[in-house]
Design an enzyme around this catalytic site. Structure first.
Site, PDB file in Angstrom:
ATOM      1  N   HIS A  48     -56.940 -17.851  21.578  1.00 17.13           N
ATOM      2  CA  HIS A  48     -57.756 -18.338  22.684  1.00 17.13           C
ATOM      3  C   HIS A  48     -56.870 -19.064  23.684  1.00 17.13           C
ATOM      4  O   HIS A  48     -55.737 -19.436  23.374  1.00 17.13           O
ATOM      5  CB  HIS A  48     -58.782 -19.364  22.201  1.00 17.13           C
ATOM      6  N   GLU A 130     -55.837 -21.902  19.465  1.00 18.87           N
ATOM      7  CA  GLU A 130     -56.006 -22.145  20.892  1.00 18.87           C
ATOM      8  C   GLU A 130     -54.642 -22.418  21.533  1.00 18.87           C
ATOM      9  O   GLU A 130     -53.857 -23.225  21.014  1.00 18.87           O
ATOM     10  CB  GLU A 130     -56.899 -23.370  21.121  1.00 18.87           C
ATOM     11  N   HIS A 166     -59.738 -13.619  21.884  1.00 22.20           N
ATOM     12  CA  HIS A 166     -61.184 -13.828  21.949  1.00 22.20           C
ATOM     13  C   HIS A 166     -61.815 -12.695  22.760  1.00 22.20           C
ATOM     14  O   HIS A 166     -62.910 -12.225  22.462  1.00 22.20           O
ATOM     15  CB  HIS A 166     -61.460 -15.196  22.602  1.00 22.20           C
ATOM     16  N   ASP A 176     -60.683 -14.766  27.273  1.00 21.94           N
ATOM     17  CA  ASP A 176     -59.436 -15.486  26.976  1.00 21.94           C
ATOM     18  C   ASP A 176     -58.715 -14.824  25.802  1.00 21.94           C
ATOM     19  O   ASP A 176     -59.347 -14.182  24.975  1.00 21.94           O
ATOM     20  CB  ASP A 176     -59.718 -16.969  26.688  1.00 21.94           C
TER      21      ASP A 176
HETATM   22 ZN   LIG Z   1     -61.883 -18.449  23.259  1.00 19.17          ZN
END
Ligand SMILES: [Zn+2]
Length: 207
Positions: A48, A130, A166, A176
């Site tokens: 992400h 992330e 994602h 993303d």
């Molecule tokens: Zn995401």
């Protein structure tokens, strides 16, 4: 090839792990997690991008979001996400610093409605990573370096067979990490088989 010497004090190939916590990560437990379904096979890594406010880096707001301590009134953008309870297992800052919020053995809340490799509800059996960044923008070399190390460490502990964005597990709903993420560079650095990667990348096709 020479036989590598075995250090009897080293526990195993899973040495960088303390259970499902990576020992090199800054550990900041998030309350946003739950149990994985029984028998979940952790074979998917989901990438992400996130920054709070979007495009601003290093302010600690992402970490605050995952800890449910973000001050919703601190920025107008935060009104749009007020009350959001989410998490990821890992967060990699622009400088390549690794943070961890959820034990990999537990189910983090990063994927939402999703489907990949024929299975839905990807939170059940994936690990969420992330990258601090803005969807569509490039990421820093230090982030790839940390990501590659993390992926190798995860693959040494879990039966990782897939890595996707994602945008690949929730197409049309999420975009993303976006076009600025260099899948080819990641593949080259990881040296993983092409079958591990989204079939449309690179280049990334959108339908
Ligand atoms: Zn995401």
């Amino acid at each position: 090839m020479p036989t590598p010497s075995i250090d009897p004090t080293a526990s195993s190939a899973a040495a960088p792990w303390d259970g499902g916590w990576h020992t090199s990560a800054v550990r900041q437990p998030s309350p946003n997690f739950g149990p994985r379904p029984a028998g979940a096979v952790l074979d998917l890594l989901v990438l992400h991008s996130i920054s709070l406010p979007p495009g601003e880096y290093g302010g600690g707001q992402v970490q605050a979001l995952f800890a449910n301590t973000l001050d919703w009134d601190a920025h107008p953008y935060f009104q749009s996400i007020r009350g959001l309870a989410v998490s990821a297992h890992f967060f990699i800052t622009r400088s390549g610093e690794l943070w961890q919020f959820v034990d990999c053995e537990q189910r983090a809340w990063h994927a939402g409605r999703s489907c990949y490799r024929g299975r839905s509800q990807c939170n059940d059996d994936s690990i969420g990573i992330e990258l601090e960044g803005l969807e569509g923008d490039p990421f820093e070399p230090a982030q790839y370096t940390t990501l590659v190390h993390l992926c190798h460490d995860l693959a040494a502990r879990y039966p990782v067979a897939h890595i996707a964005g994602h945008e690949h597990i929730a197409p049309g709903r999420k975009a993303d990490p976006g076009a600025g993420f260099d899948w080819q560079a990641l593949r080259q650095q990881l040296q993983w088989d092409a079958a591990c990667f989204p079939s449309a990348a690179p280049p990334h096709k959108r339908y």
